[in-house]
Design an enzyme around this catalytic site. Structure first.
Site, mmCIF file in Angstrom:
data_model
loop_
_atom_site.group_PDB
_atom_site.id
_atom_site.type_symbol
_atom_site.label_atom_id
_atom_site.label_comp_id
_atom_site.label_asym_id
_atom_site.label_seq_id
_atom_site.Cartn_x
_atom_site.Cartn_y
_atom_site.Cartn_z
ATOM 1 N N ARG A 1 0.813 -1.227 0.000
ATOM 2 C CA ARG A 1 0.000 0.000 0.000
ATOM 3 C C ARG A 1 0.838 1.266 0.000
ATOM 4 N NH1 ARG A 1 -2.690 -1.705 5.344
ATOM 5 N NH2 ARG A 1 -0.439 -2.046 5.542
ATOM 6 N N ASN B 1 2.575 -12.964 0.248
ATOM 7 C CA ASN B 1 3.418 -12.651 1.401
ATOM 8 C C ASN B 1 2.830 -11.553 2.288
ATOM 9 O OD1 ASN B 1 6.220 -12.194 2.800
ATOM 10 N ND2 ASN B 1 5.677 -10.214 1.903
ATOM 11 N N TYR C 1 -3.987 -13.955 14.347
ATOM 12 C CA TYR C 1 -2.865 -14.308 13.473
ATOM 13 C C TYR C 1 -2.802 -15.824 13.288
ATOM 14 C CZ TYR C 1 1.944 -14.162 11.614
ATOM 15 O OH TYR C 1 3.065 -14.276 10.821
ATOM 16 N N VAL D 1 11.497 -14.033 12.065
ATOM 17 C CA VAL D 1 12.388 -13.524 11.025
ATOM 18 C C VAL D 1 12.759 -12.081 11.371
ATOM 19 C CG1 VAL D 1 12.641 -13.106 8.542
ATOM 20 C CG2 VAL D 1 11.197 -14.983 9.349
HETATM 21 P P1 NAP Z 1 6.479 -6.647 7.354
HETATM 22 O O1 NAP Z 1 7.901 -6.221 7.353
HETATM 23 O O2 NAP Z 1 5.521 -6.009 8.293
HETATM 24 O O3 NAP Z 1 5.909 -6.528 5.859
HETATM 25 C C1 NAP Z 1 4.566 -6.777 5.595
HETATM 26 C C2 NAP Z 1 4.316 -6.402 4.152
HETATM 27 O O4 NAP Z 1 2.926 -6.626 3.848
HETATM 28 C C3 NAP Z 1 4.601 -4.941 3.891
HETATM 29 O O5 NAP Z 1 5.260 -4.825 2.649
HETATM 30 C C4 NAP Z 1 3.205 -4.315 3.815
HETATM 31 O O6 NAP Z 1 3.241 -3.181 2.972
HETATM 32 C C5 NAP Z 1 2.402 -5.471 3.220
HETATM 33 N N1 NAP Z 1 0.972 -5.379 3.497
HETATM 34 C C6 NAP Z 1 0.364 -5.341 4.713
HETATM 35 N N2 NAP Z 1 -0.963 -5.224 4.559
HETATM 36 C C7 NAP Z 1 -1.200 -5.206 3.217
HETATM 37 C C8 NAP Z 1 -2.356 -5.109 2.426
HETATM 38 N N3 NAP Z 1 -3.582 -4.979 2.967
HETATM 39 N N4 NAP Z 1 -2.239 -5.125 1.072
HETATM 40 C C9 NAP Z 1 -1.026 -5.239 0.498
HETATM 41 N N5 NAP Z 1 0.121 -5.325 1.196
HETATM 42 C C10 NAP Z 1 0.029 -5.298 2.542
HETATM 43 O O7 NAP Z 1 6.351 -8.221 7.604
HETATM 44 P P2 NAP Z 1 7.354 -9.433 7.311
HETATM 45 O O8 NAP Z 1 7.983 -9.799 8.582
HETATM 46 O O9 NAP Z 1 8.175 -9.163 6.115
HETATM 47 O O10 NAP Z 1 6.258 -10.566 6.995
HETATM 48 C C11 NAP Z 1 5.895 -10.945 5.685
HETATM 49 C C12 NAP Z 1 5.023 -12.179 5.771
HETATM 50 O O11 NAP Z 1 5.729 -13.206 6.469
HETATM 51 C C13 NAP Z 1 3.715 -11.972 6.531
HETATM 52 O O12 NAP Z 1 2.692 -12.681 5.910
HETATM 53 C C14 NAP Z 1 4.020 -12.546 7.903
HETATM 54 O O13 NAP Z 1 2.869 -12.999 8.550
HETATM 55 C C15 NAP Z 1 4.925 -13.695 7.524
HETATM 56 N N6 NAP Z 1 5.790 -14.121 8.634
HETATM 57 C C16 NAP Z 1 6.634 -13.250 9.236
HETATM 58 C C17 NAP Z 1 7.424 -13.687 10.286
HETATM 59 C C18 NAP Z 1 8.370 -12.788 11.013
HETATM 60 O O14 NAP Z 1 8.906 -13.215 12.058
HETATM 61 N N7 NAP Z 1 8.656 -11.600 10.548
HETATM 62 C C19 NAP Z 1 7.319 -15.023 10.735
HETATM 63 C C20 NAP Z 1 6.438 -15.869 10.091
HETATM 64 C C21 NAP Z 1 5.663 -15.412 9.030
HETATM 65 P P3 NAP Z 1 2.316 -1.873 3.205
HETATM 66 O O15 NAP Z 1 2.246 -1.650 4.682
HETATM 67 O O16 NAP Z 1 3.006 -0.823 2.433
HETATM 68 O O17 NAP Z 1 0.996 -2.256 2.617
#
Ligand code: NAP
Length: 259
Positions: A38, A90, A155, A188
């Site tokens: 976004r 993602n 979640y 992560v």
């Molecule tokens: P992050 O740094 O918070 O990034 C999340 C991304 O999702 C951002 O680019 C955000 O961009 C986008 N996003 C959020 N809401 C959105 C929407 N409504 N439409 C389009 N884009 C949207 O998170 P991350 O740690 O990289 O996580 C990425 C994925 O991995 C997630 O699904 C998370 O659940 C999963 N995961 C993460 C971890 C961890 O420890 N970090 C562990 C397990 C799984 P905008 O805000 O600009 O929209």
């Protein structure tokens, strides 16, 4: 591994964190990479990194909770690249709240982004994959797609749901040339994890470093996962040679969850 060169990839939430690493990893393979989120500025910054690798980038704003925006995204990508062959769902959010204190709004938003967002993208981008008799859908779930922890009921439910969608679609697509798999990361090192650590530190009166230590110690390897480790697995699951892997949920979690 057979080459992924010139394949068209869409990474949702590609503007930072795991999504950024996945987008860059596919760019390194010579793919054309569309990224959404976004926030245009962060998408543009990642697009610049993709182009610096000599790959084509398409940074397009899209809220995956909005079906009309995902439809428009499909039209824009089709106009520039043609159909998407590799979809990485993602985009996600992971707010914490005690169950009884959790506002209904939070529950609805988490399910909308983490589960319905992926549903919208599968619905919109699958037909071109089926028509091409080849496609890869990679859903970024979490270890909480398989186990549960307290204070993240929304979640956990959303990621269990995403794993259910992965398995159901994998079976339905099994004879179409399209594979559907999930990656289940543990903690992560991204803004999401650092933000959650900061909020937990504030609530408990601990230092952020102390909370991060707790996150690390939850895994046998006693460390956080790097976004690039998740990205490398996504590239592997997209490759020609892994066409027999479908409906799987692979953990990248330092051994924290062994199911
Ligand atoms: P992050 O740094 O918070 O990034 C999340 C991304 O999702 C951002 O680019 C955000 O961009 C986008 N996003 C959020 N809401 C959105 C929407 N409504 N439409 C389009 N884009 C949207 O998170 P991350 O740690 O990289 O996580 C990425 C994925 O991995 C997630 O699904 C998370 O659940 C999963 N995961 C993460 C971890 C961890 O420890 N970090 C562990 C397990 C799984 P905008 O805000 O600009 O929209």
């Amino acid at each position: 591994m057979a080459t992924l060169r010139e394949k068209n990839v869409l990474v949702t939430g590609g503007g930072r964190g795991i999504g950024r690493a996945i987008a860059l990893a596919f760019a390194s393979e010579g793919c054309r990479v569309a990224i959404t989120g976004r926030t245009q500025a962060s998408l543009d910054a990642v697009a610049k990194e993709i182009r610096a690798k000599g790959a084509k980038a398409l940074p397009l704003c899209c809220d995956v909770t909005r079906k009309d925006e995902v439809d428009a995204l499909n039209r824009e990508i089709a106009g520039e690249f043609g159909g998407i062959q590799i979809l990485v769902n993602n985009a996600g959010m992971a707010p914490a709240a005690a169950f009884l204190e959790m506002e209904d709004r939070l529950w609805n938003q988490v399910l909308k982004v983490n589960l319905t967002g992926a549903y919208h993208c599968c619905k919109v981008f699958l037909p071109a994959m089926i028509a091409a008799k080849w496609g890869r859908i990679i859903n970024i779930a979490s270890t909480v797609a398989k186990v549960a922890y307290p204070y993240i009921a929304a979640y956990t439910a959303s990621k269990h749901g995403l794993l259910g969608l992965t398995r159901a679609l994998a079976i339905e697509m099994a004879r179409t040339g399209v594979t559907v798999n999930a990656i289940c990361p543990g903690y992560v090192e991204t803004e999401l994890t650092l933000g959650n650590a900061a909020r937990m530190a504030e609530k408990t009166g601990k230092e952020v470093e102390e909370v991060l230590k707790l996150f690390k110690s939850a895994t046998p390897q006693n460390r956080l996962i790097a976004p690039e480790e998740v990205a490398d697995l996504a590239v592997m699951l997209a490759s020609e040679s892994t066409g027999g892997i479908t409906g799987q949920a692979i953990n990248v979690d330092g051994g924290a969850v062994m199911v």
